[in-house]
Every structure is written in C-alpha cells, then in structure tokens.
Write a protein that holds these residues in place. Sequence first.
Motif, mmCIF file in Angstrom:
data_model
loop_
_atom_site.group_PDB
_atom_site.id
_atom_site.type_symbol
_atom_site.label_atom_id
_atom_site.label_comp_id
_atom_site.label_asym_id
_atom_site.label_seq_id
_atom_site.Cartn_x
_atom_site.Cartn_y
_atom_site.Cartn_z
ATOM 1 N N GLN A 159 -3.668 -6.198 -6.680
ATOM 2 C CA GLN A 159 -4.408 -6.127 -7.938
ATOM 3 C C GLN A 159 -4.262 -4.533 -8.062
ATOM 4 N N GLY A 160 -3.960 -3.527 -6.976
ATOM 5 C CA GLY A 160 -3.832 -2.423 -7.280
ATOM 6 C C GLY A 160 -5.218 -1.454 -6.774
ATOM 7 N N LEU A 161 -6.142 -2.295 -6.137
ATOM 8 C CA LEU A 161 -7.374 -1.778 -5.775
ATOM 9 C C LEU A 161 -7.276 -1.057 -4.387
ATOM 10 N N ILE A 162 -6.171 -1.539 -3.649
ATOM 11 C CA ILE A 162 -5.936 -0.759 -2.364
ATOM 12 C C ILE A 162 -4.447 -0.745 -2.124
ATOM 13 N N SER A 163 -3.937 0.363 -1.275
ATOM 14 C CA SER A 163 -2.592 0.660 -1.329
ATOM 15 C C SER A 163 -1.834 1.036 0.184
ATOM 16 N N PRO A 164 -1.929 0.350 1.090
ATOM 17 C CA PRO A 164 -1.728 0.789 2.504
ATOM 18 C C PRO A 164 -0.199 1.263 2.531
ATOM 19 N N SER A 165 0.026 1.928 3.627
ATOM 20 C CA SER A 165 1.318 2.534 3.809
ATOM 21 C C SER A 165 1.982 1.359 4.542
ATOM 22 N N ARG A 166 3.165 1.618 4.877
ATOM 23 C CA ARG A 166 4.026 0.517 5.812
ATOM 24 C C ARG A 166 4.510 1.310 6.735
ATOM 25 N N GLU A 167 4.488 0.514 7.973
ATOM 26 C CA GLU A 167 5.228 0.868 8.992
ATOM 27 C C GLU A 167 6.061 -0.217 9.605
ATOM 28 N N GLY A 168 6.890 0.027 10.837
ATOM 29 C CA GLY A 168 7.245 -0.866 11.518
ATOM 30 C C GLY A 168 8.956 -1.517 10.769
ATOM 31 N N PRO A 169 9.168 -2.566 11.212
ATOM 32 C CA PRO A 169 10.599 -2.696 11.041
ATOM 33 C C PRO A 169 10.600 -3.412 9.336
ATOM 34 N N SER A 170 11.212 -3.068 8.651
ATOM 35 C CA SER A 170 11.345 -2.981 7.235
ATOM 36 C C SER A 170 9.811 -2.801 6.456
ATOM 37 N N GLY A 171 9.082 -2.218 7.086
ATOM 38 C CA GLY A 171 7.765 -1.802 6.386
ATOM 39 C C GLY A 171 6.983 -3.139 6.374
ATOM 40 N N ARG A 172 6.854 -4.021 7.427
ATOM 41 C CA ARG A 172 6.304 -5.139 7.344
ATOM 42 C C ARG A 172 4.833 -4.861 7.522
ATOM 43 N N ASN A 173 4.474 -3.979 8.288
ATOM 44 C CA ASN A 173 3.013 -3.879 8.665
ATOM 45 C C ASN A 173 2.205 -2.738 7.906
ATOM 46 N N ARG A 174 1.215 -3.363 7.465
ATOM 47 C CA ARG A 174 0.367 -2.678 6.527
ATOM 48 C C ARG A 174 -0.580 -1.586 7.397
ATOM 49 N N VAL A 175 -0.673 -0.345 7.065
ATOM 50 C CA VAL A 175 -1.457 0.473 7.923
ATOM 51 C C VAL A 175 -2.626 1.088 6.654
ATOM 52 N N TYR A 176 -3.772 0.947 7.037
ATOM 53 C CA TYR A 176 -4.899 1.281 5.974
ATOM 54 C C TYR A 176 -5.407 2.675 6.367
ATOM 55 N N SER A 177 -5.607 3.319 5.609
ATOM 56 C CA SER A 177 -6.110 4.795 5.961
ATOM 57 C C SER A 177 -7.622 4.680 5.808
ATOM 58 N N ALA A 178 -8.515 5.734 6.248
ATOM 59 C CA ALA A 178 -10.232 5.839 5.796
ATOM 60 C C ALA A 178 -10.175 5.716 4.446
ATOM 61 N N ARG A 179 -9.239 6.348 3.617
ATOM 62 C CA ARG A 179 -9.289 6.055 2.307
ATOM 63 C C ARG A 179 -9.301 4.655 1.769
ATOM 64 N N GLU A 180 -8.372 4.058 2.124
ATOM 65 C CA GLU A 180 -8.141 2.564 1.763
ATOM 66 C C GLU A 180 -9.219 1.535 2.255
ATOM 67 N N ARG A 181 -9.854 1.899 3.406
ATOM 68 C CA ARG A 181 -11.012 1.296 3.947
ATOM 69 C C ARG A 181 -12.228 1.458 2.871
ATOM 70 N N THR A 182 -12.496 2.429 2.554
ATOM 71 C CA THR A 182 -13.236 3.072 1.633
ATOM 72 C C THR A 182 -13.177 2.248 0.277
ATOM 73 N N HIS A 183 -11.982 2.287 -0.316
ATOM 74 C CA HIS A 183 -11.642 1.402 -1.520
ATOM 75 C C HIS A 183 -11.869 -0.079 -1.344
ATOM 76 N N LEU A 184 -11.534 -0.662 -0.195
ATOM 77 C CA LEU A 184 -11.854 -2.017 -0.012
ATOM 78 C C LEU A 184 -13.484 -2.479 0.109
ATOM 79 N N LYS A 185 -14.135 -1.150 0.844
ATOM 80 C CA LYS A 185 -15.497 -1.353 0.884
ATOM 81 C C LYS A 185 -16.074 -1.268 -0.577
ATOM 82 N N LEU A 186 -15.791 -0.369 -1.480
ATOM 83 C CA LEU A 186 -16.166 -0.381 -2.713
ATOM 84 C C LEU A 186 -15.963 -1.710 -3.544
ATOM 85 N N THR A 187 -14.560 -2.160 -3.412
ATOM 86 C CA THR A 187 -14.154 -3.304 -3.916
ATOM 87 C C THR A 187 -15.160 -4.685 -3.615
ATOM 88 N N LEU A 188 -15.597 -4.677 -2.378
ATOM 89 C CA LEU A 188 -16.330 -5.648 -2.090
ATOM 90 C C LEU A 188 -17.694 -5.673 -2.536
#
Length: 131
Positions: free
Chosen positions: A26-55
């Motif tokens: 929905q575009g509410l959070i945007s994690p960066s991607r790491e690992g093979p083919s960018g499969r692993n989502r990595v959430y920053s403190a900013r993304e954590r805050t976005h998730l908290k605000l969303t909830l």
Amino acid sequence: MATYTITELAKEFDITPRAIRFYEDQGLISPSREGPSGRNRVYSARERTHLKLTLRGKRLGLSLSEIKHLVTMYDSPKDTEVQLKSFLEVLAKHRASLEQQREDIEVMLGEITAHEEESQRLLEIVNKAKN
C-alpha cells in the motif's frame, strides 16, 4: 543505525508478516532489500516508525488513504503546526463519522427493541389462546 527484520517487527507489534507486506504494498512502508536477489526486507528505524503510525491510525479506524497522508506528512519538513492541524482535521472527520454511526446504531437498537416487545406481546396472545 538500528535495523529490523520483518519477523522482529511482526513480533514487536503482534501482527503477521503478511500484514507488514500488505502495508508495504500500500506504500505505507518501504524497506530496503538485501541478500540474494533482494529477498530479505530490512526495516530502518524510520520504517518502524511508519509501521507504528500505520497501526495507530488503524486502531483509530482511519482509512488507509488517511493513514498514508499522515505517514507522508511525517516525512515532510518539520512544520509541526501544519502536521498537527492536518491530523486534527482527519480526527474531526473521523469523529463526525463515528458519531453518525452511533446515532444510526441507537435508532436501529430502538427499532429492535420495539420489534422484540411486539413479538413478545404477540407470543403472549398466542400462548393465552392455547390455554
């Protein structure tokens, strides 16, 4: 800089990873991607805050578009007055909607009570006729 996995955030906020992926879609959070083919989502403190605000917005009963607007404001330049005024407007609209729903529920409950009383009265007439 603190980072979080989807599993860590799901556990912290007591939601499913699927819910987190939905908020990402929905575009509410945007994690960066790491690992093979960018499969692993990595959430920053900013993304954590976005998730908290969303909830928080979800708990308040706000729509996803209202939540997205508020989360986007969080990223804007730090004009707190504009952000707070906008948040108050969203809350006022939501309050008005909830109060209308409450009025509608009161009317419906009154109608149910009237139907229950009428049905009870008719049932008593039927029972008296049997005796």
